[in-house]
Scaffold this active site. Structure first.
Site, PDB file in Angstrom:
ATOM      1  CD  GLU A 167      -2.717  -1.376  -0.069  1.00 52.91           C
ATOM      2  OE1 GLU A 167      -2.940  -0.394  -0.793  1.00 52.91           O
ATOM      3  OE2 GLU A 167      -3.110  -2.529  -0.358  1.00 52.91           O
ATOM      4  CG  HIS A 176      -1.976  -3.373  -8.992  1.00 52.69           C
ATOM      5  ND1 HIS A 176      -3.257  -2.940  -8.802  1.00 52.69           N
ATOM      6  CD2 HIS A 176      -1.506  -3.722  -7.764  1.00 52.69           C
ATOM      7  CE1 HIS A 176      -3.569  -3.025  -7.513  1.00 52.69           C
ATOM      8  NE2 HIS A 176      -2.523  -3.490  -6.856  1.00 52.69           N
TER       9      HIS A 176
HETATM   10 ZN   LIG Z   1      -2.379  -3.039  -4.820  1.00 52.83          ZN
END
Ligand SMILES: [Zn+2]
Length: 216
Positions: A167, A176
């Protein structure tokens, strides 16, 4: 596991290789990879967020309110690099966390501080900062949003070394892996396994691949 969960799992799974870069360290920080960290972090994030009331995309990214897309145009979401090459990221940790939780959070930050130009520092009066809070799931905004921005680490389900780093990486501006513009150079996606109605889950976002690179 339904299709949606499967796609989300794929999405997060592909992202882990970049989003958890320091997990491979073999130095003393390994001591913080406690037994509880042996859980599959992807599954853990998704299962925790499954009940979240937050509007999240790609499993754990907060839909931006100040930008109209999950993209960091012109590097505007990056934290500023100072003349000494360091990137200071002020933070606060909500008092709801136990001392054990807090030490896990600080250990995760310490790895960034020691290994990269990113320096998480306790906030004093800085305008832009990360507020680590025990909210409804494990999630973050993408990059610096300006002012206070929440990184949520729900006490029940998110306070693991790898998830904290995951995070925090998002808060630094890391996407991502599967949505990076250069993903096809490095990741092979078996499109035939993906329901065509779900293809929108895997857009390729224009990214600057080395934007968090600290080397001069
Ligand atoms: Zn993530």
């Amino acid at each position: 596991m339904d299709l949606r969960a499967s796609i989300s799992l794929l999405v997060l799974l592909l992202g882990l290789s970049k989003a958890l870069p320091v997990m491979e360290d073999s130095d003393e920080n390994e001591i913080f990879l406690e037994e509880s960290d042996s859980v599959d972090l992807t599954t853990q994030i998704l299962s925790t967020n499954n009940a979240s009331s937050e509007l999240l995309v790609e499993g754990d990214l907060v839909v931006p309110r100040t930008r109209n897309a999950m993209a960091c145009w012109n590097n505007q979401c990056l934290w500023k690099k100072s003349s000494n090459g360091k990137v200071e990221v002020p933070y606060t940790v909500n008092s709801q966390f136990s001392s054990s939780d807090k030490s896990k959070i600080q250990n995760a930050m310490a790895t960034f501080n020691r290994k990269t130009c990113v320096q998480f520092v306790a906030r004093s009066t800085q305008r832009d900062y990360i507020s680590i809070e025990n909210r409804d799931g494990c999630f973050s905004s993408l990059g610096r949003t300006g002012g206070k921005q929440v990184v949520s680490l729900q006490k029940r389900g998110c306070v693991y070394h790898g998830i904290i780093q995951h995070e925090l990486n998002h808060a630094l501006g890391f996407y991502h892996e599967q949505t990076r513009s250069d993903r096809d150079k490095y990741v092979k996606i078996n499109w035939n396994y993906i329901n065509s109605r779900k293809l929108h889950s895997l857009p390729s976002i224009l990214t600057q691949t080395d934007r968090n690179e600290c080397r001069p």
